[in-house]
Motif scaffolding. Structure first.
Motif, short mmCIF file in Angstrom:
data_model
loop_
_atom_site.label_atom_id
_atom_site.label_comp_id
_atom_site.label_asym_id
_atom_site.label_seq_id
_atom_site.Cartn_x
_atom_site.Cartn_y
_atom_site.Cartn_z
N LEU A 1 15.23 1.52 -4.58
CA LEU A 1 13.80 1.82 -4.41
C LEU A 1 13.40 2.05 -2.95
N LEU B 1 4.21 -2.46 -3.99
CA LEU B 1 4.91 -2.90 -5.20
C LEU B 1 5.72 -4.14 -4.92
N TYR B 2 5.54 -5.17 -5.75
CA TYR B 2 6.31 -6.42 -5.62
C TYR B 2 6.95 -6.71 -6.96
N GLU C 1 6.66 -1.53 1.97
CA GLU C 1 5.79 -1.06 0.90
C GLU C 1 6.33 -1.48 -0.47
N VAL C 2 7.63 -1.74 -0.54
CA VAL C 2 8.26 -2.21 -1.78
C VAL C 2 9.11 -3.43 -1.46
N GLY D 1 13.30 -0.27 -0.70
CA GLY D 1 12.47 -1.40 -0.31
C GLY D 1 13.25 -2.49 0.41
#
Length: 312
Positions: free
Chosen positions: A217, A250-251, A192-193, A219
């Motif tokens: 984060l 989120l990237y 997701e990240v 990620g």
């Protein structure tokens, strides 16, 4: 309209990208049936998403799956066979289409029904244009991860067990053993990240800032091809045409210019933050937030601020 969905599993769970296909069928208002091979418990779980499931107890190697899906397509005669954009699907889907003389569309990022026909949208020429494709007859379709949302639980639609005869002659390759590099535990497609780094970071020591931000984060770490070739991280982290196709919530793109070879693999991201000292960098054309500055000075600040947020 009738659709079959191949729900891929890793032995323990149904892959999220495959489950997204359930939402795709509902968006098309089609009559959908999911196919699961090898794990009855997972078939029961998928049925709770409100879609009937056909379960087949057999091996899950490429040759066997190709034969299984070919037989079911022949029996069910669907309008569409949907698969998620995975390495396995890229192996078996063209075989099925070629064997049965069916239409084939890969890397689909949109499906719309017009006058009873489905129009498939996919990127072409490195993602610089979008093409819209209509297929006569049954279509075998690979859908890019993140194109549709994860399904929500509904009423249990039930599981039907089906037995198929798989001739021994169709299995021409057998996996005797597998050895996984520790890097292969990374799952960019499901993340997701993702925090990705490019050559603009300068060296492997600076690339560790990308890894730290990803860790803070919760990620995964992504990378461009130059960062891979310079040996800063192993190839399983590569995002782009010759790497993974991702669609996280989120990237964060750190020190990468935004060449189409890379961005074609991450334009499905819901929110993009880009950091680059070159205000003309192409990555800013697709970013939701653009930060112009030295990435090696900005990342430590971001890391500290995110730590403060996490500590609250």
């Amino acid at each position: 309209m009738k659709a079959l969905l191949f729900i891929e599993t890793d032995g323990e769970k149904a892959l999220g990208a495959s489950c997204e296909l359930i939402s795709a069928v509902k968006a098309l208002d089609a009559e959908g049936t999911a196919i699961i091979v090898g794990n009855r418990a997972l078939a029961d779980t998928v049925a709770t998403f409100g879609i009937p499931v056909i379960f087949i107890e057999t091996a899950t190697d490429c040759d066997t799956l190709t034969e299984v899906l070919s037989q079911i397509v022949k029996q069910q005669n669907p309008d569409i066979l949907l698969l998620a954009n995975t390495s396995l699907a890229k192996d078996i889907a063209p075989r099925i289409a070629g064997r049965m003389d069916l239409g084939f569309v890969s890397d689909v990022i949109g499906m719309n029904k017009t006058d009873g026909k489905v129009i498939y949208t996919r990127p072409a020429y490195g993602g610089t244009i979008l093409e819209h494709i209509e297929v006569d007859g049954t279509a075998v379709v690979i859908v890019r991860n993140g194109t549709f949302s994860k399904p929500e639980a509904g009423s249990n639609a039930g599981v039907t067990e089906k037995k198929l005869e798989i001739p021994a002659s169709v299995v021409r390759a057998k996996i005797v053993d597998t050895v996984k590099d520790i890097c292969e535990t990374v799952n960019l497609e499901e993340a997701e990240v993702i925090v990705s780094g490019g050559r603009g970071l300068g060296n492997v020591e600076n690339f560790k800032l990308v890894e730290e931000l990803a860790r803070v984060l919760g990620g995964e770490v992504g990378a461009t091809r130059p960062a891979i070739e310079d040996g800063w991280i192993c190839r399983t982290h590569q995002v782009g045409q010759s790497g993974k196709i991702v669609a996280p919530k989120l990237y964060i793109a750190c020190g990468l210019s935004g060449a189409t070879q890379h961005t074609s693999g991450m334009t499905g991201a819901k929110y993009i933050v880009a950091i680059n000292k070159d205000e003309e960098a192409p990555i800013f054309e697709i970013a939701d937030i653009s930060i112009i500055g030295n990435v090696n000075e900005i990342l430590p600040i971001m890391i500290e601020e995110m730590k403060k947020v996490k500590a609250k």
